[in-house]
Design a protein around this motif. Structure first.
Motif, PDB file in Angstrom:
ATOM      1  N   LYS A 152      37.730  29.040  35.155  1.00  0.00           N
ATOM      2  CA  LYS A 152      39.309  28.702  35.212  1.00  0.00           C
ATOM      3  C   LYS A 152      39.281  28.664  33.461  1.00  0.00           C
ATOM      4  CE  LYS A 152      40.558  27.298  39.235  1.00  0.00           C
ATOM      5  NZ  LYS A 152      38.930  27.136  40.007  1.00  0.00           N
ATOM      6  N   TYR A 155      38.777  31.332  31.872  1.00  0.00           N
ATOM      7  CA  TYR A 155      39.490  32.858  31.693  1.00  0.00           C
ATOM      8  C   TYR A 155      41.228  32.581  31.044  1.00  0.00           C
ATOM      9  CZ  TYR A 155      42.349  36.727  34.803  1.00  0.00           C
ATOM     10  OH  TYR A 155      43.060  38.045  35.425  1.00  0.00           O
ATOM     11  N   VAL A 165      48.871  34.834  36.352  1.00  0.00           N
ATOM     12  CA  VAL A 165      50.033  35.714  38.064  1.00  0.00           C
ATOM     13  C   VAL A 165      48.685  35.367  38.425  1.00  0.00           C
ATOM     14  CG1 VAL A 165      49.786  37.814  37.999  1.00  0.00           C
ATOM     15  CG2 VAL A 165      50.716  37.052  35.957  1.00  0.00           C
ATOM     16  N   SER A 166      47.207  35.362  38.232  1.00  0.00           N
ATOM     17  CA  SER A 166      45.893  34.532  39.105  1.00  0.00           C
ATOM     18  C   SER A 166      46.627  33.798  40.242  1.00  0.00           C
ATOM     19  CB  SER A 166      44.461  34.648  38.583  1.00  0.00           C
ATOM     20  OG  SER A 166      44.349  36.486  38.023  1.00  0.00           O
ATOM     21  N   GLY A 167      47.381  32.976  39.866  1.00  0.00           N
ATOM     22  CA  GLY A 167      47.686  31.846  40.810  1.00  0.00           C
ATOM     23  C   GLY A 167      46.691  30.307  39.961  1.00  0.00           C
TER      24      GLY A 167
ATOM     25  N   LEU B  52      56.036  39.336  39.091  1.00  0.00           N
ATOM     26  CA  LEU B  52      54.327  38.760  38.928  1.00  0.00           C
ATOM     27  C   LEU B  52      54.697  37.165  39.083  1.00  0.00           C
ATOM     28  CD1 LEU B  52      53.050  40.544  35.485  1.00  0.00           C
ATOM     29  CD2 LEU B  52      52.381  40.598  38.915  1.00  0.00           C
ATOM     30  N   ILE B  54      55.975  34.857  37.023  1.00  0.00           N
ATOM     31  CA  ILE B  54      55.672  34.230  35.510  1.00  0.00           C
ATOM     32  C   ILE B  54      57.312  33.585  35.073  1.00  0.00           C
ATOM     33  CG2 ILE B  54      55.189  34.405  33.548  1.00  0.00           C
ATOM     34  CD1 ILE B  54      53.336  36.357  33.935  1.00  0.00           C
ATOM     35  N   TRP B  75      48.409  35.477  45.869  1.00  0.00           N
ATOM     36  CA  TRP B  75      49.474  36.391  44.443  1.00  0.00           C
ATOM     37  C   TRP B  75      47.732  37.154  43.948  1.00  0.00           C
ATOM     38  CZ3 TRP B  75      53.715  36.114  42.181  1.00  0.00           C
ATOM     39  CH2 TRP B  75      53.733  35.608  42.200  1.00  0.00           C
ATOM     40  N   TYR B  80      47.386  43.014  38.384  1.00  0.00           N
ATOM     41  CA  TYR B  80      47.719  42.732  36.923  1.00  0.00           C
ATOM     42  C   TYR B  80      46.919  43.190  35.391  1.00  0.00           C
ATOM     43  CZ  TYR B  80      51.016  41.601  32.540  1.00  0.00           C
ATOM     44  OH  TYR B  80      51.696  41.094  32.033  1.00  0.00           O
ATOM     45  N   PRO B  82      47.554  43.465  31.511  1.00  0.00           N
ATOM     46  CA  PRO B  82      48.926  43.354  30.867  1.00  0.00           C
ATOM     47  C   PRO B  82      49.001  44.303  29.827  1.00  0.00           C
ATOM     48  CG  PRO B  82      47.038  41.899  30.162  1.00  0.00           C
ATOM     49  CD  PRO B  82      47.073  42.840  31.273  1.00  0.00           C
ATOM     50  N   ALA B  85      46.113  44.622  26.352  1.00  0.00           N
ATOM     51  CA  ALA B  85      45.483  43.607  27.155  1.00  0.00           C
ATOM     52  C   ALA B  85      43.360  42.724  26.259  1.00  0.00           C
ATOM     53  CB  ALA B  85      44.669  44.252  28.309  1.00  0.00           C
ATOM     54  N   THR B  99      34.057  39.104  32.375  1.00  0.00           N
ATOM     55  CA  THR B  99      35.886  39.640  32.976  1.00  0.00           C
ATOM     56  C   THR B  99      35.908  39.882  33.578  1.00  0.00           C
ATOM     57  OG1 THR B  99      35.404  40.703  30.387  1.00  0.00           O
ATOM     58  CG2 THR B  99      37.872  41.737  31.546  1.00  0.00           C
ATOM     59  N   LEU B 102      36.462  37.621  36.314  1.00  0.00           N
ATOM     60  CA  LEU B 102      37.534  36.264  36.292  1.00  0.00           C
ATOM     61  C   LEU B 102      38.068  36.925  37.298  1.00  0.00           C
ATOM     62  CD1 LEU B 102      37.866  36.054  32.646  1.00  0.00           C
ATOM     63  CD2 LEU B 102      37.256  34.383  34.023  1.00  0.00           C
ATOM     64  N   GLY B 103      38.941  38.107  37.239  1.00  0.00           N
ATOM     65  CA  GLY B 103      38.745  38.625  38.801  1.00  0.00           C
ATOM     66  C   GLY B 103      39.272  37.862  40.032  1.00  0.00           C
ATOM     67  N   LEU B 105      38.860  35.266  40.238  1.00  0.00           N
ATOM     68  CA  LEU B 105      39.053  33.404  40.766  1.00  0.00           C
ATOM     69  C   LEU B 105      40.334  33.159  41.139  1.00  0.00           C
ATOM     70  CD1 LEU B 105      39.028  31.840  37.078  1.00  0.00           C
ATOM     71  CD2 LEU B 105      37.472  31.664  39.186  1.00  0.00           C
ATOM     72  N   THR B 106      40.756  32.368  42.056  1.00  0.00           N
ATOM     73  CA  THR B 106      42.358  32.059  42.816  1.00  0.00           C
ATOM     74  C   THR B 106      42.147  30.882  42.696  1.00  0.00           C
ATOM     75  OG1 THR B 106      41.224  31.712  44.475  1.00  0.00           O
ATOM     76  CG2 THR B 106      41.883  34.361  44.789  1.00  0.00           C
ATOM     77  N   ARG B 107      43.592  30.417  43.011  1.00  0.00           N
ATOM     78  CA  ARG B 107      43.763  29.304  42.586  1.00  0.00           C
ATOM     79  C   ARG B 107      43.369  28.167  43.004  1.00  0.00           C
ATOM     80  NH1 ARG B 107      50.137  28.083  43.125  1.00  0.00           N
ATOM     81  NH2 ARG B 107      50.115  29.838  42.983  1.00  0.00           N
ATOM     82  N   ARG B 109      40.029  28.234  44.720  1.00  0.00           N
ATOM     83  CA  ARG B 109      38.643  27.553  44.919  1.00  0.00           C
ATOM     84  C   ARG B 109      38.481  26.989  43.438  1.00  0.00           C
ATOM     85  NH1 ARG B 109      35.436  32.739  43.840  1.00  0.00           N
ATOM     86  NH2 ARG B 109      33.903  30.967  43.868  1.00  0.00           N
ATOM     87  N   PHE B 151      39.421  46.210  32.521  1.00  0.00           N
ATOM     88  CA  PHE B 151      40.766  45.600  32.688  1.00  0.00           C
ATOM     89  C   PHE B 151      41.013  45.999  34.148  1.00  0.00           C
ATOM     90  CE2 PHE B 151      40.978  44.656  28.960  1.00  0.00           C
ATOM     91  CZ  PHE B 151      40.943  42.538  28.476  1.00  0.00           C
ATOM     92  N   LYS B 154      38.903  44.536  36.545  1.00  0.00           N
ATOM     93  CA  LYS B 154      39.140  43.444  36.904  1.00  0.00           C
ATOM     94  C   LYS B 154      40.426  43.005  37.909  1.00  0.00           C
ATOM     95  CE  LYS B 154      41.489  40.508  33.420  1.00  0.00           C
ATOM     96  NZ  LYS B 154      42.004  39.785  33.926  1.00  0.00           N
TER      97      LYS B 154
END
Lengths: 265, 249
Positions: A152, A155, A165-167, B52, B54, B75, B80, B82, B85, B99, B102-103, B105-107, B109, B151, B154
């Protein structure tokens, strides 16, 4: 060789130094890739205010320093995220601000004394046993926080918007990084001194980045370099009767120079 | 009837007192390849930020995958890519694998160790953009086109149902751009991925997407490219001085 470890103060210096060499580049990697290397220098000047408060109140300097640098780091992060003031200008405000506050507080504490210089440039002979315990405990907490939040932190440093955006709670992660930086600065102060902490968080990292083939490798290499530099620096400091902070930083710069010339990818 | 993945109703949004978007009504169906075009400052990026999550709109409702955006938690269903990027890469020693990981990862975990399921997802994502053989290379050693593929990988690593791309080919050479759009089309047609592409390149939008939304603070028009990219709509969007030159592909 044996005589160096006959002195308790040298053993304490090595214990504190090793913990700092582990965590300073760990945090430094995230700061350097964010182009935020000067935060360490800024917080180290703020840290001096913590020392001044401790000298004024007669309390433990590491505790007041940790408290005041955490406070400053949160304020810096809040100002940075508001986007009304450029990030480097925020640092340029806090750096002299911290120094000014410490000068005023020192003056209230009836002038400067020799103790101040041990915090400015580091003094391995004055590191106390209780300070070493505190450094070890806080150092372990910092290490654990980075291990848990590694991706985290990576990132958020790499692409803040996509991380959001990934939360991922980027604001929280950024505050954690600032707090960890503040803690590291406060801990490193006793060994290398407030004026040289930034160097320990940045030089091993940029040296490692000259040859690293991944971010993880950059972290590992920078830790190995910092450990080597701190341990060798302490030996040099002891046997040549030189200030430890200065010896460590000059050695780091020398190694950077050698790697930059010979070790390019 | 095809499900709406995104629905914006009467959305007004902006920064402070500046209302960048006014009365936006837009629906994106599953399987769509929507292009969003508009002049600089027209609110394209603001619209993406709302989609998204944001940016929160001042008024109006945003529905994502059938749920109000305030209550939406999936999400990972939205990938996404960007704008610019790869702009922060020069001195960042990060590999292709790092890189793309990283895709994953979630809120939810808290500890970020790579599990076998993550390794497989990263490998599949890299395979789908033909970059698996470059997995150990540093990102700053790759060409602009290769970086954009990484990207995309990702974004694909979380198995999204919707991919949002904000000006993805800025700074990428023409040949790599053509390959990049081929990749997007295959993801859309063969894997059923819904795509939203913001681009300033009207020619690309005319030839690659299945529907176009023209935006200039509000939606000027929304429909098939051949119907929308006519002189009248485009003059309304870009002004009377516009001269259209359409290339055959």
């Amino acid at each position: 060789m044996i005589s160096i470890f006959q002195y308790d103060f040298m053993i304490r210096a090595f214990e504190a130094g090793i913990v700092i060499a582990l965590i300073a580049p760990l945090i430094g990697n995230f700061l350097v890739v964010r182009r935020y290397s000067l935060i360490a220098d800024t917080l180290s000047h703020v840290a001096l205010s913590g020392v001044a408060i401790a000298l004024l109140l007669g309390t433990q300097p590491v505790v007041t320093t940790v408290f005041i640098t955490i406070l400053a780091s949160i304020l810096i992060e809040a100002l940075r995220t508001q986007n009304k003031i450029p990030s480097e200008a925020v640092l340029a405000m806090f750096l002299p601000g911290g120094l000014a506050l410490s000068i005023v507080l020192m003056s209230l504490a009836h002038g400067f004394n020799s103790n101040l210089f041990s915090y400015l440039f580091g003094s391995i002979t004055t590191v106390r046993a209780d300070e070493v315990y505190l450094i070890i405990v806080l150092g372990l907490i910092t290490l654990l926080s980075v291990v848990i939040l590694y991706k985290k932190l990576l990132y958020s440093s790499f692409d803040e918007e996509s991380a959001r955006v990934s939360g991922i709670q980027v604001t929280f992660i950024n505050v954690v990084l600032m707090v960890l930086t503040a803690v590291t600065v406060s801990l490193a102060m006793r060994v290398v001194g407030v004026l040289l902490i930034g160097a320990l968080m940045v030089i091993p990292v940029v040296t490692a980045m000259q040859t690293a083939k991944s971010f993880k490798q950059s972290m590992g290499l920078s830790i190995v370099l910092a450990l080597t530099e701190v341990i060798l620096g302490l030996f040099i400091s002891y046997y040549f009767n030189l200030p430890a902070g200065g010896a460590i930083v000059l050695l780091s710069l020398f190694i950077f120079g050698v790697v930059a010339i010979t070790g390019r990818k | 009837m095809t499900e709406n993945l995104i629905e914006l109703q009467n959305v007004n949004a902006g920064y402070g007192s500046d209302m960048v978007l006014q009365n936006i009504n837009l629906a994106v169906k599953r399987g769509d390849f929507l292009g969003i075009i508009g002049p600089n400052g027209s609110g394209k990026t603001t619209l993406l930020k709302i989609i998204l999550g944001i940016l929160t709109p001042k008024t109006g409702t945003v529905t994502l995958f059938g749920k109000n955006s305030a209550e939406f938690s999936g999400w990972q269903k939205i990938g996404y890519v960007p704008q610019k990027a790869g702009s922060n890469l020069m001195k960042f020693p990060i590999t292709v694998w790092e890189t793309v990981s990283l895709g994953r990862l979630t809120r939810s975990r808290w500890i970020d160790f790579e599990r076998p399921i993550d390794t497989r997802a990263i490998e599949n994502a890299l395979q789908s953009v033909d970059m698996l053989s470059h997995k150990h290379r540093l990102l700053n050693e790759l060409s602009g086109g290769q970086v954009q593929r990484v990207f995309i990988a990702k974004a694909l690593a979380s198995h999204p149902e919707l991919l949002v791309l904000d000006e993805p080919t800025v700074g990428v050479d023409t040949e790599s751009q053509a390959k990049f759009y081929e990749l997007l089309k295959s993801l859309n047609r063969e894997k059923g991925l819904t795509l939203i592409l913001v681009s300033h390149d009207i020619d690309v939008v005319a030839h690659e997407v299945s529907s176009v939304a023209c935006i200039n603070r509000t939606i000027i028009s929304h429909g098939k490219p051949k119907d929308i990219l006519k002189g009248d709509f485009m003059k309304k969007l870009y002004g009377e001085h516009l001269r259209m030159v359409v290339h055959g592909h």
